[in-house]
Design an enzyme around this catalytic site. Structure first.
Site, PDB file in Angstrom:
ATOM      1  N   HIS A 161      -4.962   2.314  -4.170  1.00  0.00           N
ATOM      2  CA  HIS A 161      -6.018   1.638  -3.413  1.00  0.00           C
ATOM      3  C   HIS A 161      -6.905   2.673  -2.744  1.00  0.00           C
ATOM      4  CE1 HIS A 161      -2.949   2.308  -0.335  1.00  0.00           C
ATOM      5  NE2 HIS A 161      -3.807   1.978   0.618  1.00  0.00           N
TER       6      HIS A 161
ATOM      7  N   HIS B 267      -7.956   3.425   0.390  1.00  0.00           N
ATOM      8  CA  HIS B 267      -7.880   3.967   1.745  1.00  0.00           C
ATOM      9  C   HIS B 267      -7.822   5.492   1.735  1.00  0.00           C
ATOM     10  CE1 HIS B 267      -6.420   0.023   3.842  1.00  0.00           C
ATOM     11  NE2 HIS B 267      -7.720   0.055   3.639  1.00  0.00           N
TER      12      HIS B 267
ATOM     13  N   ASP C  25      -6.258   7.802   3.283  1.00  0.00           N
ATOM     14  CA  ASP C  25      -4.992   8.532   3.245  1.00  0.00           C
ATOM     15  C   ASP C  25      -4.283   8.406   1.896  1.00  0.00           C
ATOM     16  OD1 ASP C  25      -4.475   5.803   3.785  1.00  0.00           O
ATOM     17  OD2 ASP C  25      -2.573   6.268   4.747  1.00  0.00           O
ATOM     18  N   HIS C  26      -4.953   7.818   0.916  1.00  0.00           N
ATOM     19  CA  HIS C  26      -4.415   7.756  -0.450  1.00  0.00           C
ATOM     20  C   HIS C  26      -5.345   8.406  -1.475  1.00  0.00           C
ATOM     21  CE1 HIS C  26      -0.909   5.045   0.323  1.00  0.00           C
ATOM     22  NE2 HIS C  26      -1.625   4.841   1.420  1.00  0.00           N
TER      23      HIS C  26
ATOM     24  N   HIS D 225      -3.289  -5.970   1.299  1.00  0.00           N
ATOM     25  CA  HIS D 225      -3.617  -4.832   2.178  1.00  0.00           C
ATOM     26  C   HIS D 225      -5.070  -4.419   1.952  1.00  0.00           C
ATOM     27  CE1 HIS D 225      -2.821  -1.248   4.539  1.00  0.00           C
ATOM     28  NE2 HIS D 225      -3.250  -0.479   3.546  1.00  0.00           N
TER      29      HIS D 225
ATOM     30  N   ASP E 223       1.071   0.541  -0.304  1.00  0.00           N
ATOM     31  CA  ASP E 223       0.996  -0.158   0.972  1.00  0.00           C
ATOM     32  C   ASP E 223       1.087  -1.676   0.824  1.00  0.00           C
ATOM     33  OD1 ASP E 223       0.648   2.413   1.797  1.00  0.00           O
ATOM     34  OD2 ASP E 223      -1.231   2.073   2.870  1.00  0.00           O
TER      35      ASP E 223
ATOM     36  N   HIS F 160       4.568   4.989   2.668  1.00  0.00           N
ATOM     37  CA  HIS F 160       4.732   5.554   4.005  1.00  0.00           C
ATOM     38  C   HIS F 160       6.180   5.502   4.458  1.00  0.00           C
ATOM     39  CE1 HIS F 160       0.414   5.802   5.122  1.00  0.00           C
ATOM     40  NE2 HIS F 160       0.290   4.763   4.304  1.00  0.00           N
TER      41      HIS F 160
END
Length: 255
Positions: free
Chosen positions: A56, A58, A60-61, A114, A133, A171
């Site tokens: 996805h 985001h 942090d990915h 998400h 996530d 995570h």
């Protein structure tokens, strides 16, 4: 097992992952949270990645997408529904897509909730799934872009995978998730034992992954919407499954 999986930490609590097919020598990266730890893992493994699979959009990915692409000349693959938000993307996938990987098939499962286009990657021969996530150990992702009924359907897909499927999520949230799970499912002996194990692992600085679908079905309240004890504890004996799930998610948001 022909496919090797290496899991490692990125940022403060993200997991990075490398997949390596022993027979073909092919290597893939799952998500790109941070450049340096991924390069370090690649260097220590001796594997050369040819593709980066994104779950996805985001930050942090996908933070290291472009740096990894420049360094390794790899192909970036991600969800069609988020193609405009994923840096450096080359090819897109959606529900039912299959990515060849040596003798393995990487099957794509669409799991919005998400984010609007979140996908998970399932390796049926290796009995593993990368759920980022969407599904966490004893938890699920926050509902940022789609409502509870959409995430509910996504989680049902993952819950239907074989019980021995190893789950690698995005995570290290397991300790917090375990503590919350006990507030909605306090009499679950399997959950109590798992929570104690997780407390010990984290006290030693050890990771809590992988988990399995079977373990999640026994201890993850976000997959246990039909459990009579949880329903009674919530005062929702006659509610629909999705209503119970939504209430658990609401409580976690405020935990």
């Amino acid at each position: 097992m022909p496919v090797e999986i290496k899991l490692f930490m990125c940022r403060t609590d993200n997991f990075g992952a490398l997949l390596h097919d022993r027979d073909s020598g092919e290597t893939a990266i799952i998500d790109a949270p941070e450049e340096a730890p991924i390069i370090d893992a690649i260097t220590h493994s001796g594997w050369t990645p040819s593709m980066l699979l994104i779950t996805h959009h985001h930050g942090d990915h996908v933070e290291a997408n472009l740096a990894l692409k420049r360094r390794y000349k790899l192909r970036i693959i991600g969800p069609e529904a988020e193609r405009d938000k994923i840096p450096g993307i080359d090819d897109t996938v959606e529900e039912g897509s299959v990515i060849p990987f040596g003798e393995e098939r990487i099957e794509v499962i669409s799991t919005p909730g998400h984010t609007a286009g979140h996908v998970c990657y399932h390796l049926p021969k290796a009995k593993a799934a990368f759920t980022a996530d969407t599904l966490f150990a004893m938890g699920c992702g926050r509902l940022f872009e789609r409502p509870a009924p959409v995430m509910f359907e996504s989680l049902k897909k993952l819950a239907a995978l074989p019980a021995d499927t190893a789950i690698y999520c995005g995570h290290e949230y397991t300790l917090s998730n375990a503590r919350f799970a006990l507030t909605v499912d306090p009499d679950n002996a399997a959950l109590q034992a798992r929570a104690a194990k997780v407390e010990a692992l984290r006290a030693e600085g050890k990771p809590t992954l992988p988990t399995t679908i079977g373990e999640e079905l026994a201890t993850n309240p976000f997959l246990r919407w039909a459990d009579p004890a949880i329903r009674k504890h919530l005062g929702m004996e006659k509610a629909s499954d999705v209503e119970v799930f939504a209430e658990i998610r609401r409580r976690k948001d405020n935990f």
